[in-house]
Design an enzyme around this catalytic site. Sequence first.
Site, PDB file in Angstrom:
ATOM      1  N   TYR A   1       0.831  -1.218   0.000  1.00  0.00           N
ATOM      2  CA  TYR A   1       0.000   0.000   0.000  1.00  0.00           C
ATOM      3  C   TYR A   1       0.863   1.265   0.000  1.00  0.00           C
ATOM      4  CZ  TYR A   1      -4.629   2.097   0.783  1.00  0.00           C
ATOM      5  OH  TYR A   1      -5.811   2.788   0.658  1.00  0.00           O
TER       6      TYR A   1
ATOM      7  N   LYS B   1      -3.328   8.103   3.051  1.00  0.00           N
ATOM      8  CA  LYS B   1      -4.485   7.834   3.921  1.00  0.00           C
ATOM      9  C   LYS B   1      -4.230   8.362   5.334  1.00  0.00           C
ATOM     10  CE  LYS B   1      -7.561   5.799   1.305  1.00  0.00           C
ATOM     11  NZ  LYS B   1      -8.710   6.597   0.849  1.00  0.00           N
TER      12      LYS B   1
END
Length: 256
Positions: free
Chosen positions: A154, A161
Amino acid sequence: MGLLDGKKLLITGVLTDASLAFGVARLAQREGAEIVLTGAGRGLRLTRRTARKLDVEPDVLELDVTDETHAAAVRDALGERWGTVDGALHAIGFAPEACLGGRFLETGWDDVAVALQVSAYSLRTVADAVVPLMSGGGSIVGLDFDARVAWPAYDWMGVAKAALESTARYLARDLGPQGIRVNLVAAGPVKTLAARSIPGFSAFEDVWDARAPLGWDVTDETGAVARACVALLSDWFPATTGELLHVDGGYHAVGA
Ligand code: NAP
């Protein structure tokens, strides 16, 4: 009586009928809300096509969060149409290929900057589009993938995020006095177009269901994510803001 009767909502991020935002849009309409969608760039046509699959076809406005003029145009259009807005869903995320897939130490700033702008700063951009119209207070809800830990693959999207989570808290601080709540839903992995473009994402899918105390369905067949978003957009969380609500089968609560 619907949970969102009479509410007017702006919903971003409906690309296909697998989009998390599509589930929110459908449930919001069924709970009594009037909605307008937004789409961006080349995806705008796809968003318009997907809009036809909803119970009532909503209008689609253009909102590319990298174009500074778009938020003001959306605000003007909503102002003309409704006068006031009650809520907005932020379901926008993107990171260039170089940001994902295990090359964390090699990624350059230009790519990281795009990920941060589109996936985190954009929460402020969406707020810009609706806050001046929220004269009676409101609710802004964003979709997050829990960024308190480092995940495989990720990478810089995870950093983006984390920035989204922080942005939500600062917006909650500054908009609270106007009665505007800002919350995030941290969803477990769901098979959408964005998720498929993350190399190694299927690794999450394999472990999530096994580890989550409630189990986890990567197709989100039950609409758990949509239900949580709709609840936060409703009047049923009047004293909740700056919150990160996990809708992940409980995965975040248990160790390996
Ligand atoms: P999706 O259907 O591919 O939606 C992503 C949306 O972001 C698309 O509508 C896309 O529109 C939009 N977007 C990208 N760049 C944009 C830009 N410059 N301006 C405006 N919109 C832009 O995937 P999704 O999984 O439902 O993603 C929605 C949100 O949920 C994202 O924030 C994602 O990180 C989050 N989330 C997803 C999962 C998951 O497992 N799927 C889990 C937790 C959180 P265009 O393609 O037209 O640009």
